[in-house]
Design a protein around this motif. Structure first.
Motif, PDB file in Angstrom:
ATOM      1  N   THR A 103       0.822  -1.218   0.000  1.00  0.00           N
ATOM      2  CA  THR A 103       0.000   0.000   0.000  1.00  0.00           C
ATOM      3  C   THR A 103       0.850   1.259   0.000  1.00  0.00           C
ATOM      4  OG1 THR A 103      -0.184   0.052   2.422  1.00  0.00           O
ATOM      5  CG2 THR A 103      -1.910  -1.128   1.206  1.00  0.00           C
ATOM      6  N   GLN A 104       2.110   1.136   0.417  1.00  0.00           N
ATOM      7  CA  GLN A 104       3.007   2.286   0.432  1.00  0.00           C
ATOM      8  C   GLN A 104       3.794   2.421  -0.868  1.00  0.00           C
ATOM      9  OE1 GLN A 104       2.885   4.531   3.001  1.00  0.00           O
ATOM     10  NE2 GLN A 104       1.169   3.197   3.500  1.00  0.00           N
ATOM     11  N   GLY A 105       3.520   1.530  -1.821  1.00  0.00           N
ATOM     12  CA  GLY A 105       4.190   1.608  -3.115  1.00  0.00           C
ATOM     13  C   GLY A 105       5.547   0.917  -3.134  1.00  0.00           C
ATOM     14  N   ILE A 106       5.863   0.161  -2.093  1.00  0.00           N
ATOM     15  CA  ILE A 106       7.131  -0.570  -2.029  1.00  0.00           C
ATOM     16  C   ILE A 106       6.872  -1.994  -2.503  1.00  0.00           C
ATOM     17  CG2 ILE A 106       8.947  -1.408  -0.485  1.00  0.00           C
ATOM     18  CD1 ILE A 106       8.225   0.972   1.379  1.00  0.00           C
ATOM     19  N   ASN A 107       7.739  -2.499  -3.363  1.00  0.00           N
ATOM     20  CA  ASN A 107       7.593  -3.861  -3.862  1.00  0.00           C
ATOM     21  C   ASN A 107       8.025  -4.840  -2.764  1.00  0.00           C
ATOM     22  OD1 ASN A 107       7.464  -6.247  -5.241  1.00  0.00           O
ATOM     23  ND2 ASN A 107       8.879  -5.643  -6.870  1.00  0.00           N
ATOM     24  N   PRO A 108       7.092  -5.580  -2.138  1.00  0.00           N
ATOM     25  CA  PRO A 108       7.454  -6.488  -1.051  1.00  0.00           C
ATOM     26  C   PRO A 108       8.301  -7.671  -1.518  1.00  0.00           C
ATOM     27  CG  PRO A 108       5.086  -6.590  -1.481  1.00  0.00           C
ATOM     28  CD  PRO A 108       5.655  -5.550  -2.369  1.00  0.00           C
ATOM     29  N   LYS A 109       8.285  -7.964  -2.821  1.00  0.00           N
ATOM     30  CA  LYS A 109       9.091  -9.071  -3.336  1.00  0.00           C
ATOM     31  C   LYS A 109      10.575  -8.751  -3.276  1.00  0.00           C
ATOM     32  CE  LYS A 109       5.521 -10.772  -6.417  1.00  0.00           C
ATOM     33  NZ  LYS A 109       5.110 -10.989  -7.807  1.00  0.00           N
ATOM     34  N   GLU A 110      10.917  -7.473  -3.195  1.00  0.00           N
ATOM     35  CA  GLU A 110      12.314  -7.059  -3.112  1.00  0.00           C
ATOM     36  C   GLU A 110      12.699  -6.673  -1.685  1.00  0.00           C
ATOM     37  OE1 GLU A 110      12.562  -3.895  -5.942  1.00  0.00           O
ATOM     38  OE2 GLU A 110      12.256  -5.227  -7.654  1.00  0.00           O
ATOM     39  N   HIS A 111      11.825  -6.899  -0.744  1.00  0.00           N
ATOM     40  CA  HIS A 111      12.046  -6.528   0.657  1.00  0.00           C
ATOM     41  C   HIS A 111      12.404  -7.790   1.455  1.00  0.00           C
ATOM     42  CE1 HIS A 111      11.076  -4.979   4.687  1.00  0.00           C
ATOM     43  NE2 HIS A 111      11.260  -3.783   4.153  1.00  0.00           N
ATOM     44  N   PRO A 112      13.178  -7.651   2.522  1.00  0.00           N
ATOM     45  CA  PRO A 112      13.546  -8.829   3.340  1.00  0.00           C
ATOM     46  C   PRO A 112      12.349  -9.577   3.935  1.00  0.00           C
ATOM     47  CG  PRO A 112      14.925  -6.950   3.924  1.00  0.00           C
ATOM     48  CD  PRO A 112      13.891  -6.453   2.953  1.00  0.00           C
ATOM     49  N   VAL A 113      11.176  -8.986   3.936  1.00  0.00           N
ATOM     50  CA  VAL A 113      10.000  -9.677   4.468  1.00  0.00           C
ATOM     51  C   VAL A 113       9.697 -10.935   3.647  1.00  0.00           C
ATOM     52  CG1 VAL A 113       8.205  -8.432   3.175  1.00  0.00           C
ATOM     53  CG2 VAL A 113       7.699  -9.304   5.451  1.00  0.00           C
ATOM     54  N   LYS A 114      10.069 -10.928   2.369  1.00  0.00           N
ATOM     55  CA  LYS A 114       9.838 -12.106   1.529  1.00  0.00           C
ATOM     56  C   LYS A 114      10.633 -13.301   2.042  1.00  0.00           C
ATOM     57  CE  LYS A 114       9.856 -13.886  -3.101  1.00  0.00           C
ATOM     58  NZ  LYS A 114      10.764 -14.213  -4.133  1.00  0.00           N
ATOM     59  N   GLN A 115      11.906 -13.082   2.371  1.00  0.00           N
ATOM     60  CA  GLN A 115      12.732 -14.173   2.904  1.00  0.00           C
ATOM     61  C   GLN A 115      12.205 -14.637   4.264  1.00  0.00           C
ATOM     62  OE1 GLN A 115      14.293 -11.324   1.650  1.00  0.00           O
ATOM     63  NE2 GLN A 115      14.881 -12.274  -0.281  1.00  0.00           N
ATOM     64  N   GLU A 116      11.699 -13.710   5.044  1.00  0.00           N
ATOM     65  CA  GLU A 116      11.153 -14.067   6.351  1.00  0.00           C
ATOM     66  C   GLU A 116       9.912 -14.949   6.196  1.00  0.00           C
ATOM     67  OE1 GLU A 116      10.929 -14.172  10.532  1.00  0.00           O
ATOM     68  OE2 GLU A 116      12.544 -13.730   9.132  1.00  0.00           O
ATOM     69  N   LEU A 117       9.058 -14.605   5.261  1.00  0.00           N
ATOM     70  CA  LEU A 117       7.873 -15.428   5.016  1.00  0.00           C
ATOM     71  C   LEU A 117       8.260 -16.817   4.517  1.00  0.00           C
ATOM     72  CD1 LEU A 117       5.493 -12.771   3.441  1.00  0.00           C
ATOM     73  CD2 LEU A 117       5.089 -14.047   5.545  1.00  0.00           C
ATOM     74  N   GLU A 118       9.279 -16.907   3.688  1.00  0.00           N
ATOM     75  CA  GLU A 118       9.749 -18.212   3.207  1.00  0.00           C
ATOM     76  C   GLU A 118      10.319 -19.033   4.355  1.00  0.00           C
ATOM     77  OE1 GLU A 118      12.455 -17.287   0.038  1.00  0.00           O
ATOM     78  OE2 GLU A 118      10.847 -16.684  -1.316  1.00  0.00           O
ATOM     79  N   ARG A 119      11.052 -18.382   5.244  1.00  0.00           N
ATOM     80  CA  ARG A 119      11.620 -19.075   6.405  1.00  0.00           C
ATOM     81  C   ARG A 119      10.503 -19.617   7.302  1.00  0.00           C
ATOM     82  NH1 ARG A 119      13.297 -18.170  11.695  1.00  0.00           N
ATOM     83  NH2 ARG A 119      12.247 -16.160  11.773  1.00  0.00           N
ATOM     84  N   ILE A 120       9.479 -18.811   7.509  1.00  0.00           N
ATOM     85  CA  ILE A 120       8.358 -19.237   8.345  1.00  0.00           C
ATOM     86  C   ILE A 120       7.633 -20.408   7.687  1.00  0.00           C
ATOM     87  CG2 ILE A 120       6.140 -18.527   9.322  1.00  0.00           C
ATOM     88  CD1 ILE A 120       7.374 -15.633   9.418  1.00  0.00           C
TER      89      ILE A 120
END
Length: 144
Positions: A74-91
């Motif tokens: 919603t803030q216009g940041i691509n979440p696929k390029e953010h470290p949150v993607k790796q965190e979700l994969e780890r979880i």
């Protein structure tokens, strides 16, 4: 036209159903969070076994990270390029491990005693009566 009519016209009418569904989903999430927050974490964990505690922790952290993913979008940041993607994969990896453990618990277990009795009774065992009435001599033994 009033101000409310103008604000409703700011977005395309095709997405109105999507926005209504999104608002309903947000309401459901809000209700669930209120329910979870009404019970203290320590009380909740005391009622659960360790595997259930792990599931609760994983679902909680996955939900939190997913909500952060949506916030980034919603803030216009691509979440696929953010470290949150790796965190979700780890979880997700840990969720799969917990699922494997749960599946192993559900899998049928072999009762070794019952299996050995079953095999023993299914096999033919020669006894003294059968040896004397047998027409074919056994190897290495002479008939008396």
């Amino acid at each position: 036209m009033s101000e409310d009519d103008n604000s409703m016209e700011e977005y395309p009418t095709e997405i109105h159903d999507y926005l209504a569904a999104f608002e309903k989903s947000l309401g459901s999430v809000d209700e669930m969070l209120k329910t979870m927050m009404s019970v203290s974490r320590s009380e909740l964990l005391q009622k659960l076994d360790p595997l259930e505690q792990a599931k609760l922790d994983l679902v909680s952290v996955y939900t939190l990270n997913s909500m952060f993913w949506v916030y980034l979008a919603t803030q216009g940041i691509n979440p696929k390029e953010h470290p949150v993607k790796q965190e979700l994969e780890r979880i997700r990896t840990y969720m799969n491990k917990v699922k494997e453990i749960t599946d192993k618990k559900k899998a049928s277990k072999l009762d070794k005693g019952a299996a050995s009795r079953f095999v023993k009774n299914a096999l033919w065992e020669p006894n003294a009566e059968n040896e004397h009435t047998s027409k074919t001599p056994t190897k290495g033994k002479k008939r008396q």
